[in-house]
Design a protein around this motif. Structure first.
Motif, PDB file in Angstrom:
ATOM      1  N   SER A  54      51.409  38.772  41.038  1.00 40.80           N
ATOM      2  CA  SER A  54      51.852  37.408  40.745  1.00 40.80           C
ATOM      3  C   SER A  54      51.898  36.507  41.987  1.00 40.80           C
ATOM      4  N   GLY A  55      51.389  36.998  43.130  1.00 38.21           N
ATOM      5  CA  GLY A  55      51.229  36.143  44.301  1.00 38.21           C
ATOM      6  C   GLY A  55      52.461  36.034  45.180  1.00 38.21           C
ATOM      7  N   LEU A  56      53.489  36.836  44.902  1.00 35.05           N
ATOM      8  CA  LEU A  56      54.712  36.778  45.719  1.00 35.05           C
ATOM      9  C   LEU A  56      54.568  37.623  46.991  1.00 35.05           C
ATOM     10  N   LEU A  57      53.641  38.589  46.940  1.00 39.53           N
ATOM     11  CA  LEU A  57      53.329  39.414  48.112  1.00 39.53           C
ATOM     12  C   LEU A  57      51.812  39.399  48.304  1.00 39.53           C
ATOM     13  N   ARG A  58      51.368  39.705  49.513  1.00 38.12           N
ATOM     14  CA  ARG A  58      49.932  39.717  49.817  1.00 38.12           C
ATOM     15  C   ARG A  58      49.484  41.121  50.212  1.00 38.12           C
ATOM     16  N   SER A  59      48.297  41.480  49.738  1.00 34.06           N
ATOM     17  CA  SER A  59      47.699  42.751  50.149  1.00 34.06           C
ATOM     18  C   SER A  59      46.908  42.529  51.443  1.00 34.06           C
ATOM     19  N   LYS A  60      46.976  43.534  52.337  1.00 39.43           N
ATOM     20  CA  LYS A  60      46.215  43.448  53.598  1.00 39.43           C
ATOM     21  C   LYS A  60      44.716  43.654  53.363  1.00 39.43           C
ATOM     22  N   THR A  61      44.386  44.362  52.284  1.00 35.98           N
ATOM     23  CA  THR A  61      42.971  44.697  52.031  1.00 35.98           C
ATOM     24  C   THR A  61      42.652  44.474  50.556  1.00 35.98           C
ATOM     25  N   GLY A  62      41.374  44.648  50.217  1.00 36.47           N
ATOM     26  CA  GLY A  62      40.969  44.665  48.807  1.00 36.47           C
ATOM     27  C   GLY A  62      41.126  43.328  48.117  1.00 36.47           C
ATOM     28  N   HIS A  67      43.752  37.000  44.830  1.00 35.79           N
ATOM     29  CA  HIS A  67      44.612  37.551  45.891  1.00 35.79           C
ATOM     30  C   HIS A  67      44.945  36.555  47.001  1.00 35.79           C
ATOM     31  N   LYS A  68      44.234  35.423  47.059  1.00 33.85           N
ATOM     32  CA  LYS A  68      44.592  34.430  48.104  1.00 33.85           C
ATOM     33  C   LYS A  68      45.266  33.199  47.482  1.00 33.85           C
ATOM     34  N   LYS A  69      45.533  33.262  46.178  1.00 31.28           N
ATOM     35  CA  LYS A  69      46.121  32.110  45.470  1.00 31.28           C
ATOM     36  C   LYS A  69      47.649  32.187  45.505  1.00 31.28           C
ATOM     37  N   ASN A  70      48.296  31.004  45.358  1.00 30.63           N
ATOM     38  CA  ASN A  70      49.759  31.016  45.336  1.00 30.63           C
ATOM     39  C   ASN A  70      50.290  31.305  43.929  1.00 30.63           C
ATOM     40  N   ALA A  71      51.592  31.569  43.863  1.00 27.92           N
ATOM     41  CA  ALA A  71      52.206  32.016  42.603  1.00 27.92           C
ATOM     42  C   ALA A  71      52.067  30.963  41.503  1.00 27.92           C
TER      43      ALA A  71
END
Length: 236
Positions: A50-58, A68-72
């Protein structure tokens, strides 16, 4: 094409590696469960979607669109709604004000009224308490309100985090019946749940998370019969 795809998701809290290379997909029209012990990374997975945290990869895709780069807020507008662990209702607002907040991304007044009517049909108890302050509701009613608020954005995919937490057994049954009703109306559900037995009983597919990695996955009924799952999560 899956509705939702997570590929090689690695999430850190400072030095703590919370999710370790998670791959997960949700097919449209399914109920998919994520089960596992406390601290396994279930809530972190939902918060990353849901965009509250970011993954370092993938990456994360929703109907093939990278998220994965969008905001909540963007993710809610795209059709993913998150009903968080611990309910997180607005205690000093009324039931109807809480529900209105769930529709903040929408402008279609007529359609919002229709969604509100649908929410009250699913949760008649909320209709009885329309002007009551949300903080004065019982635990079960607060959970219903949190789910109703999540539905107000008219999601294609509903992320449910521990909906049965802290509820009496009779209410747990009621909440799970409502999840089935919501699904029957056409909403896909990704469910995080400590009550593995109940979760597997209503799911099509399931993943087992252990310390940030997926240790098992498969059709829910197959996992419910698995000796490992029975031992670890079903008290068998």
């Amino acid at each position: 094409m899956s509705m939702l795809e997570l590929k090689d998701i690695n999430v850190y809290y400072g030095a703590i590696h919370a999710l370790k290379g998670i791959n997960l997909s949700v097919e449209e029209g399914q109920i998919v469960s994520l089960i596992g012990a406390n601290g396994a990374g279930k809530t972190t997975t939902l918060r990353t979607i849901s965009g509250l945290l970011r993954s370092k990869t993938g990456g994360i895709t929703f109907f093939d669109e990278p998220l994965h780069k969008k905001n909540a807020e963007y993710i809610v507008c795209k059709g993913i709604s998150h009903c968080p662990e611990g309910r997180r209702i607005f205690a000093n607002m009324t039931v109807s004000e809480n529900l209105e907040m769930g529709a903040f991304t929408r402008k279609d007044k007529k359609e919002i009224a229709a969604t509100l009517k649908m929410v009250y049909e699913h949760f008649p108890r909320l209709k009885e308490r329309i002007s009551q302050m949300a903080g004065t509701l019982s635990g079960g009613e607060q959970q219903m309100l949190a789910m109703g608020r999540a539905l107000m954005s008219r999601p294609k995919l509903l992320l449910l985090d521990e909906p049965s937490m802290g509820l009496a057994p009779i209410l747990v049954k009621e909440i799970f019946n409502i999840i089935k009703e919501i699904h029957d109306m056409g909403t896909t559900v990704l469910l995080v749940e400590q009550n593995a037995r109940m979760a597997l009983s209503i799911s099509d597919y399931a993943y087992v998370l252990e310390t940030g990695t997926i240790s098992l996955q498969g059709e829910a009924r197959t996992l419910a019969e698995s000796e490992d799952v029975k031992k670890a999560y079903l008290g068998g």
